[in-house]
Design an enzyme around this catalytic site. Structure first.
Site, PDB file in Angstrom:
ATOM      1  N   HIS A  11       0.816  -0.958   0.118  1.00  0.00           N
ATOM      2  CA  HIS A  11      -0.392   0.194  -0.227  1.00  0.00           C
ATOM      3  C   HIS A  11       0.927   1.043  -0.125  1.00  0.00           C
ATOM      4  O   HIS A  11       0.853   2.281   0.659  1.00  0.00           O
ATOM      5  CB  HIS A  11      -1.066  -0.261   1.079  1.00  0.00           C
ATOM      6  CG  HIS A  11      -1.791  -0.454   0.726  1.00  0.00           C
ATOM      7  ND1 HIS A  11      -3.023  -0.515  -0.009  1.00  0.00           N
ATOM      8  CD2 HIS A  11      -2.575  -1.784   1.442  1.00  0.00           C
ATOM      9  CE1 HIS A  11      -4.138  -1.210   0.176  1.00  0.00           C
ATOM     10  NE2 HIS A  11      -3.700  -2.116   0.863  1.00  0.00           N
ATOM     11  N   ASP A  63      -1.689  -5.262  -3.792  1.00  0.00           N
ATOM     12  CA  ASP A  63      -1.777  -4.412  -3.282  1.00  0.00           C
ATOM     13  C   ASP A  63      -0.962  -3.545  -2.598  1.00  0.00           C
ATOM     14  O   ASP A  63      -0.693  -2.841  -2.108  1.00  0.00           O
ATOM     15  CB  ASP A  63      -2.580  -4.557  -1.719  1.00  0.00           C
ATOM     16  CG  ASP A  63      -4.218  -4.105  -1.857  1.00  0.00           C
ATOM     17  OD1 ASP A  63      -4.467  -4.503  -3.013  1.00  0.00           O
ATOM     18  OD2 ASP A  63      -4.790  -4.611  -0.726  1.00  0.00           O
ATOM     19  N   HIS A  65      -6.661  -3.461  -4.889  1.00  0.00           N
ATOM     20  CA  HIS A  65      -6.022  -2.327  -5.230  1.00  0.00           C
ATOM     21  C   HIS A  65      -5.537  -2.671  -6.202  1.00  0.00           C
ATOM     22  O   HIS A  65      -5.427  -1.160  -6.821  1.00  0.00           O
ATOM     23  CB  HIS A  65      -5.219  -1.820  -4.498  1.00  0.00           C
ATOM     24  CG  HIS A  65      -6.184  -1.458  -3.306  1.00  0.00           C
ATOM     25  ND1 HIS A  65      -6.645   0.249  -2.845  1.00  0.00           N
ATOM     26  CD2 HIS A  65      -6.789  -2.125  -2.294  1.00  0.00           C
ATOM     27  CE1 HIS A  65      -7.198  -0.051  -1.820  1.00  0.00           C
ATOM     28  NE2 HIS A  65      -7.040  -1.223  -1.718  1.00  0.00           N
TER      29      HIS A  65
END
Length: 191
Positions: free
Chosen positions: A56, A82, A115
């Protein structure tokens, strides 16, 4: 600009995002690598592998993982998705991972997380970061084009399945994953 992964790795390790044109060249090259790989990426032993999830855009955490786990190519890595959003360094994190994949394709496995989707990156920060650092959406488009082709799961020695967020009850065999289209998986897809 010329294709120069060693130069890009050094630049990115200093937390300096790549120029727009270099990022586009990088994305094109990694997309070509990923297109040659199957949906399920096989990883062989013996391995000294770091299996890492949900970066992230935490760039400094990624550098710490690489420092503690060992540098590529001495250590092989499976990054389980992600890579973007929720931080301020997606444009350093994603290109670093892509450049490591480009330079050491057999040592770095990049799996797709939830994501790594055009819809999600538009909402949770990646789009805004691209606008802030580049002033346009061209790098986001280039990155999304390569993220569309990330491997879905990896399988270590044919025994251990590594996948970002689990599997749908609709998936009963590995063959079902092999035949999925990786290009922009919809939200209701079995993955």
């Amino acid at each position: 600009m010329a294709y120069d992964p060693d130069k890009w790795i050094a630049q990115l390790m200093d937390c300096q995002h790549l120029p727009e044109q270099d990022t586009k060249i990088l994305c094109d090259n990694v997309q070509a690598i990923l297109l040659e790989e199957s949906n399920i990426h096989p990883v062989s032993t013996p391995i000294t592998t770091g299996i890492c999830g949900d970066i992230h855009s935490q760039f400094w955490d990624l550098l710490e993982l690489l420092r503690k786990g060992g540098s590529v190519p001495e250590t092989s890595y499976i990054f389980m998705g992600d890579f973007v959003d929720w931080g301020h360094y997606s444009l350093e994190t994603v290109p670093l991972l892509l450049t490591l994949k480009a330079r050491y394709p057999n040592k770095v496995t990049l799996l797709r997380g939830n994501h790594e989707s055009r819809q999600v990156v538009r909402v949770y920060g990646f789009y805004d970061e691209c606008q802030q650092k580049y002033g346009n959406a061209a790098v986001r488009k280039a990155c999304c084009s390569v993220l569309d082709y990330l491997n879905l799961p990896a399988i270590i020695e044919g025994e251990t399945l590594c996948v970002h967020g689990g599997l749908s009850p609709d998936i009963r065999t590995l063959h079902q994953i092999h035949v999925l289209s990786r290009a922009e998986i919809p939200h209701k897809d079995p993955m």
